[in-house]
Design an enzyme around this catalytic site. Structure first.
Site: not given
Ligand code: NAI
Length: 516
Positions: A309, A358, A401, A472
């Site tokens: 994370d 989370k 956020k 994290k």
């Molecule tokens: P997002 O939801 O925009 O992107 C995630 C992507 O993963 C989506 O495009 C989705 O279609 C794809 N996806 C889902 N399951 C999949 C799979 N099995 N195989 C391939 N692709 C798949 O989320 P975001 O904002 O980009 O965050 C990504 C991850 O990072 C989340 O788990 C989030 O909790 C984690 N994270 C993000 C932080 C931030 O500041 N943006 C901080 C800490 C963690």
């Protein structure tokens, strides 16, 4: 293929009898000063000691490819677009004027390290200039997503990057289309189903593993890469129900994949594929992807795993503030953290099973800081402070956020001190540079070996806890206590690169200017 970048090394030359360049290796001797503590009844006996280490860094810079799982998400598109903007020096306009690309928020690219003193002036250089590191603009990106959108459209969907920059990046990004991915709907929120139009068919998990392995091998070959690193930035999954019979060893894990066991998550398949293809794997989400069987596979392959994370905004601040309070002898008694966010991550976290993953990683981040101070927390019961995590999905907020934290602490003579912290930021604009650091540092650490008392050189442990500053809920080698304090995590990284470069570690006594 390797490029030895003389320029980088020459930007700072170390002249010392304890540092030599041996062909492509930079070798530095380091006397590690530590203190061994023995317990004698209720007294501690402290015995300072010195151990001789050698650090050997391969100074050749490889051609690196990165495959992101979740490439079409907010982080994936922001990272890829942000690096392209820097690579091609793309400027963009907003009502505030013309903007230049930068790498703000990246430890390696935008922070500095003190290397010494010139007369009485302290001298700092960029972190990236202390050891030869890959230039982020030279990384080749690829990856998977369950959504078939090309990266230009996905960037528009994300609503993170300014409109004008989106338009300027479109010609580069529309050519980039994620590979079909593995989709196990049971592991992420049901509300993600409507974007899952790019999915590897069938439910045979061994076939899925083999397809991902082939994708990695093809990517490496087609782009003529020296190495590939995989990073999970896809949706937060629920925890798999961990069981030693399913996940406990490499052999059992592979058997469980072969039998398509329902408790094998998509992220664990990616981690296995990475190890089996000789690639390090980084988990940017909180779920328990890196099960013991994955660690064994990584160990056998001689690659690293790191997680869990990304530590971006709220948690970074939390580990600083709590460290400050506890370090000042003030006793935090409650931390109440509210978040509301409107991006797809928030939508996914609105399902309880994903939120639980989370909540766990957000909650453990101050444990060791509290535990270290037995004056403030003499009993287990007192360590059990009120630490509450609330996350709400509010679509109107988008990627901007909002995090609201209240810290209540006990001060002198039973008084109270309360901090209310309100943090607003585009989540992915913090995450993207951090992801870049994870990749660059992981790659660098693959080139470092060390030896104790002139014995054989060895690599760092398979679980790369050196990256804890960026995580994290940092995963540590078994038997090693996790450190969450941000300043200790950063000092650890800074000191490591200084030691490898043959520079002296700073103890902040500044005797050179105080004496005489
Ligand atoms: P997002 O939801 O925009 O992107 C995630 C992507 O993963 C989506 O495009 C989705 O279609 C794809 N996806 C889902 N399951 C999949 C799979 N099995 N195989 C391939 N692709 C798949 O989320 P975001 O904002 O980009 O965050 C990504 C991850 O990072 C989340 O788990 C989030 O909790 C984690 N994270 C993000 C932080 C931030 O500041 N943006 C901080 C800490 C963690």
């Amino acid at each position: 293929l390797y490029v030895f970048d003389q320029q980088l090394i020459q930007s700072m030359k170390v002249q010392s009898t304890t540092t030599q360049q041996d062909g492509r290796f930079l070798i530095s001797d380091y006397d590690y000063k530590s203190t061994n503590i023995e317990k004698n009844g209720d007294k501690y006996i402290a015995k300072p000691q010195i151990t001789s280490f050698k650090f050997k860094t391969d100074t050749r810079i490889p051609k690196v490819g990165v495959m992101l799982v979740g490439w079409g998400g907010n982080n994936g598109t922001t990272l890829t677009g942000g690096i392209l903007a820097n690579k091609f020096n793309i400027t963009w306009n907003s009502k505030g004027g013309t903007h230049q690309p930068n790498f703000y928020g990246s430890l390696t690219q935008s922070s500095v390290i003190k290397i010494g003193t010139c007369n009485t002036e302290e001298v700092f250089v960029p972190f990236k200039d202390v050891l030869p590191m890959v230039n982020p603009c030279d990384i080749v990106f690829g990856g998977w997503d369950i959504s078939s959108m090309n990266l230009a459209d996905a960037m528009s969907r994300a609503q993170v990057v300014e409109y004008d920059l989106q338009q300027k990046l479109r010609p580069y990004l529309e050519k980039l289309v994620p590979l079909p991915s593995i989709y196990y709907p049971d592991f992420i929120a049901a509300n993600q189903g409507d974007r899952a139009d790019n999915v590897i068919p069938g439910d045979n998990k061994l076939e899925h593993l083999n397809i991902i392995r082939k994708n990695i091998a093809d990517f490496k070959q087609q782009n003529n890469l020296d190495k590939v690193i995989l990073l999970w930035t896809a949706n937060t999954e629920r925890f798999c129900v961990e069981d030693p019979n399913i996940h406990g060893t490499a052999e059992r894990l592979l058997q469980s994949i072969e039998s398509s066991h329902p408790e094998i998550s998509a992220s664990t398949i990616f981690a296995c594929a990475a190890c089996l293809e000789g690639c390090s794997f980084i988990n940017g989400s909180p779920q328990n992807t890196i099960v013991p069987g994955v660690i064994e596979l990584a160990e056998k392959a001689g690659v690293f795993v790191a997680g869990d994370d990304f530590k971006t905004g709220q948690t970074k601040f939390k580990t600083c503030l709590v460290e400050y309070l506890v370090g000042a002898g003030i006793k935090p008694k409650a931390i109440i953290s509210y978040n509301h966010l409107g991006n797809n991550d928030g939508k996914n976290l609105s399902q309880e099973s994903c939120f639980k993953s989370k909540e766990r990683s957000k909650k453990t981040c101050v444990d060791d800081i509290l535990e270290s101070n037995k004056v403030l927390y003499p009993t287990e019961e007192e360590l059990n402070i009120d630490h509450t995590i609330v996350i709400k999905y509010c679509p109107e907020t988008g990627d901007s956020k909002k995090a609201m934290d209240e810290y209540i602490a006990e001060i002198f003579l039973g008084g109270r001190q309360t901090f209310a912290v309100y943090n607003v930021c585009e989540d992915s604009l913090l995450a993207a540079p951090l992801i870049m650091d994870l990749l660059l540092l992981c790659e660098l650490f693959e080139r470092i070996q060390f030896s104790k008392d002139a014995s054989e050189y060895q690599r760092f442990d398979t679980v790369l806890s050196w990256l804890s500053y960026l995580m994290k809920a940092p995963k540590s080698e078994s038997g090693i206590t996790t450190i969450n304090s941000l300043s200790r995590q950063r000092a650890m990284l800074e000191n490591l690169v200084k030691v490898c470069a043959g520079l002296t570690i700073d103890d902040n006594l500044r005797l050179e200017v105080r004496y005489g």
